[in-house]
Design a protein around this motif. Structure first.
Motif, PDB file in Angstrom:
ATOM      1  N   GLN A 255       0.821  -1.213   0.000  1.00 30.86           N
ATOM      2  CA  GLN A 255       0.000   0.000   0.000  1.00 30.86           C
ATOM      3  C   GLN A 255       0.857   1.265   0.000  1.00 30.86           C
ATOM      4  O   GLN A 255       0.343   2.356  -0.233  1.00 30.86           O
ATOM      5  CB  GLN A 255      -0.924   0.028   1.233  1.00 30.86           C
TER       6      GLN A 255
ATOM      7  N   GLY B 287      -9.210   5.120   4.690  1.00 27.40           N
ATOM      8  CA  GLY B 287      -8.914   6.161   5.677  1.00 27.40           C
ATOM      9  C   GLY B 287      -7.442   6.190   6.042  1.00 27.40           C
ATOM     10  O   GLY B 287      -6.855   7.254   6.215  1.00 27.40           O
TER      11      GLY B 287
ATOM     12  N   GLY C   4     -10.574   2.261  14.511  1.00 21.53           N
ATOM     13  CA  GLY C   4     -11.488   1.652  13.557  1.00 21.53           C
ATOM     14  C   GLY C   4     -11.477   2.268  12.166  1.00 21.53           C
ATOM     15  O   GLY C   4     -12.468   2.206  11.443  1.00 21.53           O
ATOM     16  N   VAL C   5     -10.352   2.842  11.772  1.00 24.22           N
ATOM     17  CA  VAL C   5     -10.239   3.463  10.453  1.00 24.22           C
ATOM     18  C   VAL C   5     -10.041   2.363   9.406  1.00 24.22           C
ATOM     19  O   VAL C   5      -9.249   1.441   9.608  1.00 24.22           O
ATOM     20  CB  VAL C   5      -9.058   4.466  10.423  1.00 24.22           C
ATOM     21  N   ASN C   6     -10.758   2.471   8.281  1.00 27.96           N
ATOM     22  CA  ASN C   6     -10.609   1.470   7.231  1.00 27.96           C
ATOM     23  C   ASN C   6      -9.377   1.768   6.366  1.00 27.96           C
ATOM     24  O   ASN C   6      -8.708   2.781   6.562  1.00 27.96           O
ATOM     25  CB  ASN C   6     -11.877   1.373   6.369  1.00 27.96           C
ATOM     26  N   GLU C   7      -9.093   0.897   5.402  1.00 28.79           N
ATOM     27  CA  GLU C   7      -7.890   1.029   4.568  1.00 28.79           C
ATOM     28  C   GLU C   7      -7.857   2.352   3.811  1.00 28.79           C
ATOM     29  O   GLU C   7      -6.808   2.993   3.721  1.00 28.79           O
ATOM     30  CB  GLU C   7      -7.794  -0.140   3.593  1.00 28.79           C
TER      31      GLU C   7
ATOM     32  N   MET D  97      -6.148   1.505  12.563  1.00 28.62           N
ATOM     33  CA  MET D  97      -6.975   0.367  12.154  1.00 28.62           C
ATOM     34  C   MET D  97      -7.571  -0.378  13.347  1.00 28.62           C
ATOM     35  O   MET D  97      -8.659  -0.948  13.227  1.00 28.62           O
ATOM     36  CB  MET D  97      -6.157  -0.591  11.289  1.00 28.62           C
TER      37      MET D  97
END
Length: 107
Positions: free
Chosen positions: A23, A61, A56-59, A52
């Motif tokens: 990433q 984000g 709770g941040v997604n990819e 993460m």
């Protein structure tokens, strides 16, 4: 530190690490085909884990946050160079620059 040491330090598996590198969230140096991680990489990885996990941040984000972190780091470097350049100027030039900054702040 090498891959194994890095993963042990952060308590992550190779799949997670490989994904983060793919990433572009981490960009380790490569020496003799082996990835080498620095303390800055450890700090970035801890931030990724916090984002993460705890937050709770997604990819998507994490992509945004890491891009903003990189931009901020770049801007800090540029600001440091600018301050060094200003510091090398004569006192009257420095004074005019700082006065100009104060004028901009008023608007």
């Amino acid at each position: 530190m090498n891959d194994h040491e890095f993963r042990l330090c952060l308590e992550i598996d190779v799949v997670q690490l490989d994904f983060w590198v793919e990433q572009g969230w981490l960009i380790p140096e490569t020496s003799r085909g082996q990835r080498q991680f620095r303390e800055a990489d450890v700090a970035r990885a801890r931030l990724i884990l916090d984002l993460m996990g705890n937050m709770g941040v997604n990819e998507a984000g994490v992509d945004v946050v890491m891009d903003l972190v990189d931009q901020l780091h770049g801007m800090r470097g540029t600001m440091g160079k600018l301050l060094t350049a200003i510091g090398r100027q004569e006192r009257d030039v420095q004074q005019r620059l700082f006065e100009s900054l104060e004028e901009v702040d008023r608007f």
